[in-house]
Motif scaffolding. Structure first.
Motif, PDB file in Angstrom:
ATOM      1  N   ARG A 159       0.820  -1.208   0.000  1.00  0.00           N
ATOM      2  CA  ARG A 159       0.000   0.000   0.000  1.00  0.00           C
ATOM      3  C   ARG A 159       0.864   1.273   0.000  1.00  0.00           C
ATOM      4  NH1 ARG A 159      -5.195   0.559   0.587  1.00  0.00           N
ATOM      5  NH2 ARG A 159      -5.358  -1.658   1.056  1.00  0.00           N
ATOM      6  N   ARG A 160       2.026   1.208   0.662  1.00  0.00           N
ATOM      7  CA  ARG A 160       2.876   2.394   0.737  1.00  0.00           C
ATOM      8  C   ARG A 160       3.476   2.759  -0.620  1.00  0.00           C
ATOM      9  NH1 ARG A 160       5.765  -1.947   2.441  1.00  0.00           N
ATOM     10  NH2 ARG A 160       7.752  -2.278   1.374  1.00  0.00           N
ATOM     11  N   GLU A 161       3.364   1.841  -1.603  1.00  0.00           N
ATOM     12  CA  GLU A 161       3.991   2.047  -2.908  1.00  0.00           C
ATOM     13  C   GLU A 161       2.983   2.200  -4.051  1.00  0.00           C
ATOM     14  OE1 GLU A 161       7.487   2.730  -2.504  1.00  0.00           O
ATOM     15  OE2 GLU A 161       8.044   1.048  -3.808  1.00  0.00           O
ATOM     16  N   TYR A 162       1.880   1.434  -4.027  1.00  0.00           N
ATOM     17  CA  TYR A 162       1.083   1.355  -5.256  1.00  0.00           C
ATOM     18  C   TYR A 162       0.340   2.638  -5.584  1.00  0.00           C
ATOM     19  CZ  TYR A 162      -3.609   0.651  -3.194  1.00  0.00           C
ATOM     20  OH  TYR A 162      -4.809   0.798  -2.553  1.00  0.00           O
ATOM     21  N   THR A 163       0.154   3.530  -4.596  1.00  0.00           N
ATOM     22  CA  THR A 163      -0.466   4.816  -4.901  1.00  0.00           C
ATOM     23  C   THR A 163       0.558   5.838  -5.382  1.00  0.00           C
ATOM     24  OG1 THR A 163      -0.233   5.460  -2.581  1.00  0.00           O
ATOM     25  CG2 THR A 163      -2.335   4.476  -3.238  1.00  0.00           C
ATOM     26  N   LYS A 164       1.852   5.475  -5.289  1.00  0.00           N
ATOM     27  CA  LYS A 164       2.907   6.425  -5.630  1.00  0.00           C
ATOM     28  C   LYS A 164       3.753   5.997  -6.820  1.00  0.00           C
ATOM     29  CE  LYS A 164       3.330   7.679  -0.734  1.00  0.00           C
ATOM     30  NZ  LYS A 164       4.213   7.680   0.448  1.00  0.00           N
ATOM     31  N   ARG A 165       3.789   4.691  -7.119  1.00  0.00           N
ATOM     32  CA  ARG A 165       4.705   4.203  -8.145  1.00  0.00           C
ATOM     33  C   ARG A 165       3.963   3.382  -9.192  1.00  0.00           C
ATOM     34  NH1 ARG A 165      10.477   4.503  -6.038  1.00  0.00           N
ATOM     35  NH2 ARG A 165      10.765   4.297  -8.258  1.00  0.00           N
ATOM     36  N   SER A 166       4.409   3.532 -10.439  1.00  0.00           N
ATOM     37  CA  SER A 166       3.849   2.731 -11.528  1.00  0.00           C
ATOM     38  C   SER A 166       4.961   2.149 -12.392  1.00  0.00           C
ATOM     39  CB  SER A 166       2.916   3.583 -12.397  1.00  0.00           C
ATOM     40  OG  SER A 166       3.612   4.711 -12.917  1.00  0.00           O
ATOM     41  N   ASP A 167       6.224   2.234 -11.904  1.00  0.00           N
ATOM     42  CA  ASP A 167       7.350   1.762 -12.704  1.00  0.00           C
ATOM     43  C   ASP A 167       7.675   0.291 -12.451  1.00  0.00           C
ATOM     44  OD1 ASP A 167       8.131   2.393 -10.139  1.00  0.00           O
ATOM     45  OD2 ASP A 167      10.075   3.246 -10.710  1.00  0.00           O
ATOM     46  N   TYR A 168       6.925  -0.377 -11.580  1.00  0.00           N
ATOM     47  CA  TYR A 168       7.033  -1.828 -11.416  1.00  0.00           C
ATOM     48  C   TYR A 168       5.684  -2.363 -10.983  1.00  0.00           C
ATOM     49  CZ  TYR A 168       7.433  -1.516  -6.239  1.00  0.00           C
ATOM     50  OH  TYR A 168       7.207  -1.305  -4.900  1.00  0.00           O
ATOM     51  N   ASN A 169       5.464  -3.660 -11.136  1.00  0.00           N
ATOM     52  CA  ASN A 169       4.119  -4.196 -10.892  1.00  0.00           C
ATOM     53  C   ASN A 169       4.086  -5.451 -10.016  1.00  0.00           C
ATOM     54  OD1 ASN A 169       5.270  -5.854 -12.825  1.00  0.00           O
ATOM     55  ND2 ASN A 169       3.407  -6.060 -14.062  1.00  0.00           N
ATOM     56  N   VAL A 170       5.244  -5.906  -9.535  1.00  0.00           N
ATOM     57  CA  VAL A 170       5.299  -7.089  -8.666  1.00  0.00           C
ATOM     58  C   VAL A 170       6.356  -6.864  -7.592  1.00  0.00           C
ATOM     59  CG1 VAL A 170       5.880  -9.560  -8.539  1.00  0.00           C
ATOM     60  CG2 VAL A 170       4.522  -8.712 -10.457  1.00  0.00           C
ATOM     61  N   THR A 171       6.060  -7.325  -6.399  1.00  0.00           N
ATOM     62  CA  THR A 171       7.061  -7.370  -5.337  1.00  0.00           C
ATOM     63  C   THR A 171       7.402  -8.830  -5.054  1.00  0.00           C
ATOM     64  OG1 THR A 171       6.123  -5.390  -4.303  1.00  0.00           O
ATOM     65  CG2 THR A 171       7.616  -6.720  -2.966  1.00  0.00           C
ATOM     66  N   THR A 172       8.660  -9.204  -5.216  1.00  0.00           N
ATOM     67  CA  THR A 172       9.095 -10.530  -4.786  1.00  0.00           C
ATOM     68  C   THR A 172       9.484 -10.412  -3.320  1.00  0.00           C
ATOM     69  OG1 THR A 172       9.924 -11.098  -6.986  1.00  0.00           O
ATOM     70  CG2 THR A 172      10.730 -12.411  -5.138  1.00  0.00           C
ATOM     71  N   ARG A 173       8.690 -11.043  -2.472  1.00  0.00           N
ATOM     72  CA  ARG A 173       8.854 -10.894  -1.034  1.00  0.00           C
ATOM     73  C   ARG A 173       9.634 -12.066  -0.447  1.00  0.00           C
ATOM     74  NH1 ARG A 173       4.764  -7.388   1.436  1.00  0.00           N
ATOM     75  NH2 ARG A 173       5.496  -8.344   3.358  1.00  0.00           N
ATOM     76  N   ARG A 174      10.648 -11.737   0.344  1.00  0.00           N
ATOM     77  CA  ARG A 174      11.334 -12.754   1.146  1.00  0.00           C
ATOM     78  C   ARG A 174      11.012 -12.443   2.602  1.00  0.00           C
ATOM     79  NH1 ARG A 174      14.690 -10.804  -2.634  1.00  0.00           N
ATOM     80  NH2 ARG A 174      15.139 -12.178  -4.403  1.00  0.00           N
ATOM     81  N   ASN A 175      10.059 -13.187   3.134  1.00  0.00           N
ATOM     82  CA  ASN A 175       9.522 -12.918   4.467  1.00  0.00           C
ATOM     83  C   ASN A 175      10.127 -13.844   5.508  1.00  0.00           C
ATOM     84  OD1 ASN A 175       7.411 -10.909   3.853  1.00  0.00           O
ATOM     85  ND2 ASN A 175       6.455 -12.567   2.698  1.00  0.00           N
ATOM     86  N   ARG A 176      10.432 -13.282   6.646  1.00  0.00           N
ATOM     87  CA  ARG A 176      10.873 -14.071   7.794  1.00  0.00           C
ATOM     88  C   ARG A 176      10.089 -13.601   9.012  1.00  0.00           C
ATOM     89  NH1 ARG A 176      16.072 -16.528   9.800  1.00  0.00           N
ATOM     90  NH2 ARG A 176      16.105 -16.310  12.078  1.00  0.00           N
TER      91      ARG A 176
END
Length: 301
Positions: free
Chosen positions: A171-188
């Motif tokens: 949410r912190r990005e999709y209202t501000k950025r349109s230069d990428y469309n996927v986040t590859t998440r490495r969650n721990r």
């Protein structure tokens, strides 16, 4: 021959006990994320890969909040937890229904994010997920976000779970950025003495059909959940008591959608309005008769 059979049965019995004990450790670790927490959200872009002098990196983000993590379901093979963010002054708190995380044991059905509001239905073999837990993360309107299956690890006094999966933009990005469309998440997710840590190393990815992924940048996320007395989150507890029936209807409708076991594409807006704005309208969307059709209207046929 009799001795071999007895030895085999004994080994199977021991193996079963060990597996049950490990599963109980997993369940305890997952449920320990429930409760009242002071949360610090920290994100910073770390590496850039675009060869463009006009590229502007995302600003470093530091934010704080008080969050109640409510245990919604507690079954042998499924644990569901709803995050509720408490904002505003203590005298007039406002509750934001935040993300939800479900944990399913040895789950074989996943909805893996592809790109551009599409999730691919994937079936894994039982061997692939033996002893593993799938974490399913949902948006504020209980629509899908990302899912991944991995093993909880308990070693050297640590309990943690790690996974890599694709997700929509945060949410912190999709209202501000349109230069990428996927986040590859490495969650721990790691359980610590005073709460838990959500540690992330993410790629910002351009994904197009028939082309290899392009990573434009990477970011570090480090969110700490520090346990505080449950009474600090009373407003969120009261909210859930008053609204849990409505959100049970929403989850049931999404479960119906997911049970179709097919690729899922969602509309971003219907009548120029996003889904959560419909569902957060407590006056007009509070029953199955009003909730089910609006959710269905966002599912592309």
């Amino acid at each position: 021959m009799k001795k071999i059979v007895i030895l085999t049965l004994t080994l199977l019995s021991v193996s079963t006990v060990i597996a049950q004990n490990k599963k109980k450790q997993d369940q305890d670790a997952i449920k320990s994320m429930c409760g009242c927490y002071e949360v610090n959200f920290n994100f910073a872009e770390t590496f850039e890969y675009v060869e463009d002098s006009t590229y502007i990196a995302s600003k470093t983000k530091h934010d704080k909040g008080l969050e109640w993590v409510q245990l919604v379901e507690d079954e042998d093979n499924k644990i569901s937890m709803q995050h509720l963010l408490i904002v505003g002054p203590p005298t007039q708190p406002y509750i934001v229904k935040h993300w939800r995380q479900d944990w399913e044991y040895q789950n074989t059905n996943l909805y893996q994010y592809n790109h551009d509001n599409k999730w691919d239905f994937v079936q894994l073999s039982k061997n692939d997920v033996k002893g593993q837990w799938t974490q399913k993360v949902f948006q504020v309107d209980d629509s899908p976000r990302y899912e991944g299956s991995s093993t909880w690890v308990h070693v050297d006094g640590k309990s943690y779970w790690e996974n890599e999966t694709s997700a929509p933009l945060p949410r912190r990005e999709y209202t501000k950025r349109s230069d990428y469309n996927v986040t590859t998440r490495r969650n721990r997710h790691e359980i610590v003495a005073n709460g838990w840590i959500h540690d992330q190393d993410n790629d910002k990815v351009i994904r197009e059909d028939g082309k290899p992924d392009v990573i434009i940048a990477q970011e570090k996320g480090f969110n700490t959940y520090v346990k505080v007395d449950d009474t600090k989150c009373k407003a969120a507890q009261d909210y859930w008591k008053e609204n849990q029936a409505k959100w049970a209807i929403v989850r049931a409708k999404w479960d119906d959608v997911f049970s179709r076991n097919t690729d899922l594409i969602l509309e971003e807006k219907v009548d120029n309005k996003v889904l959560y704005k419909y569902l957060f309208d407590a006056e007009n969307y509070n029953s199955a008769e009003t909730i089910n059709p609006i959710i269905e209207s966002f599912v592309k046929k």
